[in-house]
Design a protein around this motif. Structure first.
Motif, short mmCIF file in Angstrom:
data_model
loop_
_atom_site.label_atom_id
_atom_site.label_comp_id
_atom_site.label_asym_id
_atom_site.label_seq_id
_atom_site.Cartn_x
_atom_site.Cartn_y
_atom_site.Cartn_z
N ALA A 114 0.84 -1.20 0.00
CA ALA A 114 0.00 0.00 0.00
C ALA A 114 0.87 1.25 0.00
N ALA A 115 1.96 1.20 0.83
CA ALA A 115 2.87 2.34 0.89
C ALA A 115 3.47 2.61 -0.49
N LYS A 138 2.16 1.85 -3.38
CA LYS A 138 1.13 2.36 -4.27
C LYS A 138 0.81 3.82 -3.95
N ALA A 139 1.07 4.18 -2.66
CA ALA A 139 0.83 5.56 -2.26
C ALA A 139 1.97 6.48 -2.68
N GLY A 140 3.00 5.90 -3.31
CA GLY A 140 4.09 6.74 -3.85
C GLY A 140 5.44 6.48 -3.23
N ASN A 141 5.54 5.61 -2.23
CA ASN A 141 6.84 5.33 -1.63
C ASN A 141 7.60 4.28 -2.46
#
Lengths: 96, 485
Positions: B445-446, B448-451
Motif C-alpha cells: 500500500a505504501a 502504491k501511495a508513492g513510496n
C-alpha cells in the motif's frame, strides 16, 4: 710529425705513467726515431691500396652463446701484484 | 627568479642508454654473464686481458642488436666492425674497451612516445652499437685500496644514442620508459636500473625559444631510476638558465647526479677530457649479416608493445588507459593475448584481468606468469556472466577463487557445484515475488501511495529467498509488473 716534451707528458698522463726529466728526454728521442721510421714508409705511394686491418680474409668468426667453465677465483687473482682472497687491490683511484 | 624568465627558455635533451644484453656468456669470451656472483669467479684469461688471448664475438649479442634494430626501424649495417677505445682504468683489464666507433651496427630509426591523451611524438635514434661492460671498482670498502671485481668485465652492452629531440623532462621520462619496455618485450635486457643493467646518461642544454642553434650541453651521469633522470634534467635546466641569466656561460662538462638532494655536481671539465685514440679492432674479423639471417630473426620476433597498443585501441576500441595498462608490461600483454584467443569480449577480458585476477594474484603474492587461471577458465567466467547466469560480483567472489589451480574445471562447473546459477525461470521467481507481496500488504500500500523506496525492500527479500540465484534485472521487472497490476 714531431714529438716534443708536451706530447710525451700528454701520453704519460693518458697511460697513467710518470717520467723524470731525463726519462722524458729519452722518450722524446725514442719516439721521434720511431716516427721517422714510419715517415720513411710513408714515402711509398699507397693511394690505391686499401687499408689493411685484418691479417686474414676470414669473416664471421663467431662463438655460440655457451658458458664454459671459468677459471677459479684463486687462479684469476694469482698474477696480481696486490690482492686479497676475493679482490684485485689497486691504489685508491677516486678522491673521497 | 621569476617563472616568466624560465619560460623564455627551451630545454634540449638527448639520451644515451647503455643496456646489458641478456646473453648466457660474455660479449667476447665464454665466461658467464650473471649478476650477484662471488667476486672474480666469472672470469677467463680473455676477460682478464692476459697476453696471447683472442676474443671471439658472441653470436647472440649480434642477434639481439638485430632484434632491437627491427623493432625500432633502425638500419642494420653490414659488415660489422669493432674498434678499440683506449684508456687506463683499474676495472678495464685490457687497457681498452672493444666497442664500435665509426661503424655502429645500427643507425637511424625511432622510438615513438605517447602522452596520456594519446598524442604521439617521434624521437629519432642516431645510432646503436655493441660494446662490453667494464668491471666494478669499490672505493669505499677499504680504507687504503680500491677493490676490483671483474665479473662484470666483458658483459655485452648495447648503447642506444638518441637524437637531441626531447624538449621536456617528461618526454625524456616517456622515452626511457618506452626503450625499457621495448627491450623487455624483446627479452634482450631486463631493464633493471637499480642493478645497473640499464643505465642512462643525459645530454642537456637550454636555449632561448626560437633560437636556431643549440646551447652548450652538459652530460649528466649516475641516475639510477627513470624518475631520477627526470629530476636531473629539471635541476640541470634551472641551473643552466640561472648561469646564463647571471651573465655567465655554460661550460661543456660531465656532471654527476646526486639523488639525495636532486642536484648535479662537476665530475670533469672538457679540459680533462680523455683522448681515446680509437682504431679498428684487429682481433675481431668483420661479421657479414645476410638478409636471410635478418629474416630468420624477424620470424621469431614477439609482438611489439606499439603494435598491441594499436590493436587494442583501434580494433578492440579499448580506452587509452586500458590499452596502456595492458601493454606496459610484456607479461600482462601476453596473458591478455591468450585470454582473448578464447573470448571476443575484449573489454570484459581487460576488466577481469586488471580487476579480480590482478587482485587475486596480489593477495597470493604471485607474479602474472604464475597465474593459476587458464585463459579457458577466464573465458568461461566471462561467457557465464554475459549469458546472465551469474552476476559479475558472484563470479569474482565465489567462482574465480574456486577455479584457481583446478585447470580442468570451468566456471559453469563451479557455478553448478556451488549452486550459483541465477534462476532465469520466471515462474519460480514470480511465485516468490507473489509470496512476498502477499506477506506485506501494508508495504504494498505504501508503494502504491508513492513510496517507491519499497521496491528495494521487496528486491532484497526476493534475493534472500531465492538464495541469490535470481537475476536481479528480471526480478525487479517482475516485482514492478506485479505491483502495477
Amino acid at each position: 710529425m714531431k714529438v716534443d716534451v708536451a706530447t710525451v707528458r700528454r701520453l704519460a698522463e693518458l697511460s697513467k705513467l710518470s717520467f723524470s726529466t731525463n726519462e722524458e728526454t729519452e722518450m722524446v728521442d725514442g719516439l721521434n726515431e720511431m716516427i721517422a721510421f714510419v715517415d720513411k714508409l710513408k714515402e711509398l705511394d699507397t693511394a690505391n691500396v686499401e687499408p689493411l686491418v685484418f691479417m686474414t680474409e676470414e669473416t664471421n668468426v663467431l662463438r655460440e652463446d655457451v658458458v664454459e667453465a671459468p677459471i677459479s677465483q684463486a687462479e684469476a687473482l694469482k698474477n696480481a701484484p696486490s690482492k686479497d682472497m676475493y679482490y684485485f687491490r689497486v691504489p685508491k683511484v677516486i678522491k673521497q | 627568479m621569476e617563472q616568466a624568465v624560465y619560460d623564455q627558455y627551451e630545454l634540449v635533451v638527448g639520451l644515451e642508454v647503455h643496456m646489458q644484453l641478456k646473453t648466457a656468456s660474455k660479449a667476447y669470451a665464454s665466461d658467464a654473464n650473471l649478476f650477484g656472483a662471488l667476486p672474480n669467479t666469472l672470469v677467463s684469461p680473455i676477460t682478464l686481458g692476459h697476453p696471447g688471448t683472442l676474443p671471439k664475438v658472441n653470436t647472440q649479442s649480434v642477434d639481439f642488436a638485430i632484434k632491437l634494430a627491427l623493432a625500432s626501424d633502425m638500419k642494420i649495417n653490414t659488415p660489422v666492425f669493432f674498434a678499440r677505445k683506449n684508456y687506463f682504468y683499474a676495472d678495464l683489464p685490457k687497457g681498452y674497451q672493444i666497442t664500435q666507433d665509426k661503424t655502429p651496427i645500427c643507425t637511424g630509426g625511432e622510438i615513438v612516445i605517447r602522452e596520456d591523451d594519446g598524442t604521439e611524438k617521434r624521437i629519432g635514434i642516431t645510432r646503436a652499437h655493441l660494446e662490453e661492460d667494464a668491471g666494478k671498482s669499490m672505493h669505499d670498502q677499504d680504507p687504503f685500496d680500491t677493490l676490483v671485481d671483474l665479473n662484470r668485465a666483458g658483459v655485452p652492452l648495447i648503447e642506444v644514442v638518441s637524437e637531441p629531440d626531447m624538449r621536456t623532462s617528461r618526454e625524456a621520462y616517456l622515452y626511457l620508459t618506452e626503450v625499457r619496455k621495448l627491450v623487455r618485450y624483446l627479452d634482450i635486457c631486463d631493464g633493471n636500473m637499480e642493478e645497473g643493467s640499464l643505465r642512462c646518461d643525459a645530454n642537456i642544454s637550454v636555449r632561448k625559444k626560437g633560437a636556431p642553434e643549440f646551447g652548450t650541453r652538459c652530460e649528466v651521469k649516475n641516475m639510477n631510476s627513470i624518475r631520477n633522470v627526470q629530476r636531473a634534467i629539471e635541476h640541470e635546466m634551472t641551473r643552466q638558465i640561472d648561469i646564463i641569466e647571471a651573465g655567465g656561460v655554460i661550460n661543456q662538462e660531465t656532471r654527476s647526479f646526486n639523488a639525495a638532494d636532486g642536484t648535479t655536481s662537476l665530475l670533469r671539465s672538457k679540459e680533462d677530457a680523455q683522448d681515446y685514440r680509437y682504431f679498428p679492432e684487429p682481433d675481431l674479423p668483420p661479421i657479414v649479416i645476410t638478409e636471410d639471417h635478418i629474416q630468420r630473426i624477424h620470424s621469431t620476433m614477439p609482438p611489439l608493445p606499439k603494435e598491441l597498443l594499436h590493436k587494442y585501441l583501434k580494433e578492440f576500441n579499448l580506452s587509452e588507459y586500458d590499452a596502456n595498462v595492458l601493454t606496459s608490461e610484456k607479461e600482462t600483454a601476453l596473458y591478455y593475448e591468450r585470454i582473448i584467443s578464447k573470448t571476443t569480449n575484449y573489454k570484459a577480458a581487460c576488466n577481469w584481468l586488471m580487476g579480480p585476477v590482478k587482485g587475486y594474484l596480489k593477495e597470493q603474492a604471485l607474479e602474472i606468469e604464475q597465474s593459476p587461471f587458464t585463459p579457458e577458465q577466464l573465458a568461461s567466467i566471462i561467457n557465464l556472466v554475459d549469458a546472465g547466469k551469474v552476476s559479475s560480483s558472484t563470479a569474482a567472489e565465489k567462482i574465480l577463487p574456486a577455479l584457481a589451480n583446478h585447470s580442468s574445471k570451468m566456471a559453469e562447473d563451479v557455478a553448478a557445484e556451488l549452486n550459483l546459477i541465477q534462476d532465469a525461470d520466471d515462474d519460480s521467481i514470480k511465485q516468490i515475488a507473489e509470496e512476498i507481496l502477499a506477506a506485506w500488504p501494508d508495504k504494498v500500500a505504501a508503494y502504491k501511495a508513492g513510496n517507491k523506496g519499497m521496491l528495494g525492500l521487496f528486491m532484497g527479500e526476493l534475493m534472500k529467498k531465492s538464495g541469490g540465484k535470481a537475476n536481479p534485472k528480471t526480478a525487479s521487472g517482475l516485482i514492478q509488473q506485479l505491483l502495477d497490476q
